[in-house]
Scaffold this active site. Structure first.
Site, PDB file in Angstrom:
ATOM      1  N   TYR A   1      -7.719  15.526  -7.610  1.00 36.45           N
ATOM      2  CA  TYR A   1      -6.851  14.728  -8.490  1.00 36.45           C
ATOM      3  C   TYR A   1      -5.840  15.634  -9.205  1.00 36.45           C
ATOM      4  O   TYR A   1      -4.644  15.352  -9.238  1.00 36.45           O
ATOM      5  CB  TYR A   1      -7.735  13.985  -9.496  1.00 36.45           C
ATOM      6  CG  TYR A   1      -7.011  13.107 -10.492  1.00 36.45           C
ATOM      7  CD1 TYR A   1      -6.558  11.839 -10.137  1.00 36.45           C
ATOM      8  CD2 TYR A   1      -6.800  13.537 -11.798  1.00 36.45           C
ATOM      9  CE1 TYR A   1      -5.922  11.026 -11.054  1.00 36.45           C
ATOM     10  CE2 TYR A   1      -6.157  12.734 -12.724  1.00 36.45           C
ATOM     11  CZ  TYR A   1      -5.715  11.476 -12.349  1.00 36.45           C
ATOM     12  OH  TYR A   1      -5.072  10.673 -13.258  1.00 36.45           O
TER      13      TYR A   1
ATOM     14  N   ASP B   1       0.864  -1.184   0.000  1.00 40.13           N
ATOM     15  CA  ASP B   1       0.000   0.000   0.000  1.00 40.13           C
ATOM     16  C   ASP B   1       0.900   1.233   0.000  1.00 40.13           C
ATOM     17  O   ASP B   1       1.647   1.471   0.953  1.00 40.13           O
ATOM     18  CB  ASP B   1      -0.882  -0.023   1.258  1.00 40.13           C
ATOM     19  CG  ASP B   1      -1.860   1.144   1.306  1.00 40.13           C
ATOM     20  OD1 ASP B   1      -1.668   2.135   0.562  1.00 40.13           O
ATOM     21  OD2 ASP B   1      -2.811   1.066   2.101  1.00 40.13           O
TER      22      ASP B   1
HETATM   23  N1  LIG Z   1      -6.189   6.083 -17.507  1.00 42.60           N
HETATM   24  C1  LIG Z   1      -6.020   7.369 -17.732  1.00 42.60           C
HETATM   25  O1  LIG Z   1      -6.710   7.959 -18.591  1.00 42.60           O
HETATM   26  C2  LIG Z   1      -4.950   8.139 -16.990  1.00 42.60           C
HETATM   27  C3  LIG Z   1      -4.647   9.425 -17.441  1.00 42.60           C
HETATM   28  C4  LIG Z   1      -3.682  10.159 -16.781  1.00 42.60           C
HETATM   29  C5  LIG Z   1      -3.042   9.619 -15.689  1.00 42.60           C
HETATM   30  N2  LIG Z   1      -3.350   8.369 -15.245  1.00 42.60           N
HETATM   31  C6  LIG Z   1      -2.641   7.871 -14.066  1.00 42.60           C
HETATM   32  O2  LIG Z   1      -2.018   6.641 -14.375  1.00 42.60           O
HETATM   33  C7  LIG Z   1      -1.931   5.845 -13.194  1.00 42.60           C
HETATM   34  C8  LIG Z   1      -2.522   4.471 -13.477  1.00 42.60           C
HETATM   35  O3  LIG Z   1      -3.895   4.643 -13.821  1.00 42.60           O
HETATM   36  P1  LIG Z   1      -4.741   3.535 -14.571  1.00 42.60           P
HETATM   37  O4  LIG Z   1      -5.575   4.221 -15.548  1.00 42.60           O
HETATM   38  O5  LIG Z   1      -3.845   2.432 -14.974  1.00 42.60           O
HETATM   39  O6  LIG Z   1      -5.712   3.081 -13.370  1.00 42.60           O
HETATM   40  P2  LIG Z   1      -6.141   1.642 -12.840  1.00 42.60           P
HETATM   41  O7  LIG Z   1      -7.267   1.930 -11.904  1.00 42.60           O
HETATM   42  O8  LIG Z   1      -6.340   0.711 -13.960  1.00 42.60           O
HETATM   43  O9  LIG Z   1      -4.853   1.162 -12.000  1.00 42.60           O
HETATM   44  C9  LIG Z   1      -4.489   1.786 -10.807  1.00 42.60           C
HETATM   45  C10 LIG Z   1      -3.930   0.752  -9.866  1.00 42.60           C
HETATM   46  O10 LIG Z   1      -3.511   1.428  -8.651  1.00 42.60           O
HETATM   47  C11 LIG Z   1      -3.808   0.553  -7.577  1.00 42.60           C
HETATM   48  N3  LIG Z   1      -3.876   1.280  -6.301  1.00 42.60           N
HETATM   49  C12 LIG Z   1      -4.859   2.111  -5.876  1.00 42.60           C
HETATM   50  N4  LIG Z   1      -4.589   2.530  -4.627  1.00 42.60           N
HETATM   51  C13 LIG Z   1      -3.408   1.963  -4.260  1.00 42.60           C
HETATM   52  C14 LIG Z   1      -2.615   2.000  -3.085  1.00 42.60           C
HETATM   53  N5  LIG Z   1      -2.996   2.705  -2.004  1.00 42.60           N
HETATM   54  N6  LIG Z   1      -1.437   1.309  -3.062  1.00 42.60           N
HETATM   55  C15 LIG Z   1      -1.069   0.574  -4.139  1.00 42.60           C
HETATM   56  N7  LIG Z   1      -1.795   0.472  -5.272  1.00 42.60           N
HETATM   57  C16 LIG Z   1      -2.951   1.158  -5.327  1.00 42.60           C
HETATM   58  C17 LIG Z   1      -5.140  -0.072  -7.965  1.00 42.60           C
HETATM   59  O11 LIG Z   1      -5.408  -1.250  -7.209  1.00 42.60           O
HETATM   60  C18 LIG Z   1      -4.953  -0.321  -9.444  1.00 42.60           C
HETATM   61  O12 LIG Z   1      -4.445  -1.618  -9.690  1.00 42.60           O
HETATM   62  C19 LIG Z   1      -2.656   6.616 -12.092  1.00 42.60           C
HETATM   63  O13 LIG Z   1      -1.711   7.321 -11.329  1.00 42.60           O
HETATM   64  C20 LIG Z   1      -3.531   7.566 -12.882  1.00 42.60           C
HETATM   65  O14 LIG Z   1      -3.838   8.721 -12.143  1.00 42.60           O
HETATM   66  C21 LIG Z   1      -4.307   7.618 -15.875  1.00 42.60           C
END
Ligand SMILES: NC(=O)c1ccc[n+]([C@@H]2O[C@H](COP(=O)([O-])OP(=O)(O)OC[C@H]3O[C@@H](n4cnc5c(N)ncnc54)[C@H](O)[C@@H]3O)[C@@H](O)[C@H]2O)c1
Length: 256
Positions: free
Chosen positions: A151, A59
């Protein structure tokens, strides 16, 4: 010989989306990847399909957990070459309806998690005189957005942390690098979950958003690979935007 052959990487949030795609890409190019997440079931299943990868439950909101993780990886693998801070959560709310609880929840994962991860990676990478820290930001840190108040604030903090860490390393001659990646909308469970909520509550905004470019996780994984590899040896403190012009065209991208 892979582009990150034998490099040791920690990737947080690696059970899903961009973290998972990055784990796959780094492993394909020869890295030993330590995948971490709070989603244990999905994390174990994902790591089982990636050659040379291991999963560790972690975490990111706990500094104690970070200290233990980084120490374990160095003890088991001998070094830490790459840290990708990718764990993140999003919840739609403007400043008017962001409670203190929601503010702290989003910042605990994004802001605190990235701070603790960077702090413990710096401790190790400074001694090694090498390494690449990659922080997953967002175009939200460049543009903001009415319904992503906490965010966008968290991603802006990560952007600032990244530059401060890079400057420190450069000034002190620590020998490691720190950069941020700024994805636009990417097709992952996070985006799909968010779009379901927008569609249910605000069909007009959803229709507008449907016209905006959406990238694939591999687009981000390839950028992560570049920053993780020695090919980016002179890239330090940079913000790598991967959004097919969305930030500079205010979302107006020709649909063809
Ligand atoms: N998908 C998008 O459009 C997008 C755009 C810009 C930035 N991001 C960023 O990219 C990153 C990944 O996003 P994603 O789209 O793959 O999301 P996702 O929800 O598919 O994956 C995020 C992962 O983070 C894990 N997580 C959440 N809280 C946690 C904690 N306390 N400790 C450890 N793990 C934890 C979740 O279990 C999940 O597996 C994030 O930081 C997100 O803000 C995503």
């Amino acid at each position: 010989m892979g582009r990150v052959e034998n490099k040791v990487a920690i990737i947080t949030g690696a059970a899903s989306g961009l973290g998972l795609a990055s784990a796959q890409r780094l492993a394909e190019e020869g890295a030993k990847v330590v995948m971490t997440d709070i989603n244990v079931e999905q994390g174990i299943a994902a790591a089982a399909n990636i050659k040379g990868a291991v999963f560790i439950q972690h975490d990111v909101t706990s500094e104690q957990a970070w200290e233990g993780l980084v120490n374990k990886v160095v003890a088991d693998f001998g070094c830490l070459d790459i840290l990708l801070n990718c764990a993140g959560i999003v919840q739609l709310a403007s400043i008017e309806n962001t409670s203190e609880e929601l503010w702290r929840k989003i910042n605990a994962v994004g802001t605190d998690g990235t701070f603790f991860g960077c702090k413990h990676a710096v401790r190790v990478m400074k001694e090694q005189h090498s390494g690449s820290i990659i922080n997953m930001c967002s175009t939200a840190s460049i543009q903001g957005g009415p319904q992503i108040f906490a965010y966008a604030a968290s991603k802006s903090a990560i952007r600032g942390m990244t530059k401060s860490i890079a400057c420190l390393s450069s000034q002190e001659g620590y020998g490691f690098r720190c950069n941020s990646v700024h994805p636009g909308n990417m097709s992952t469970p996070m985006l799909h979950g968010m779009m379901d909520i927008v569609r249910a509550h605000d069909p007009k905004t959803a229709a507008e958003m449907d016209g905006i470019w959406v990238g694939q996780p591999i687009d981000i994984a390839n950028m992560v690979l570049f920053l993780a590899s020695d090919e980016s040896a002179s890239v330090n403190g940079a913000e790598m935007v991967v959004d097919n012009t969305v930030t500079i065209t205010e979302g107006v991208v020709p649909k063809h």
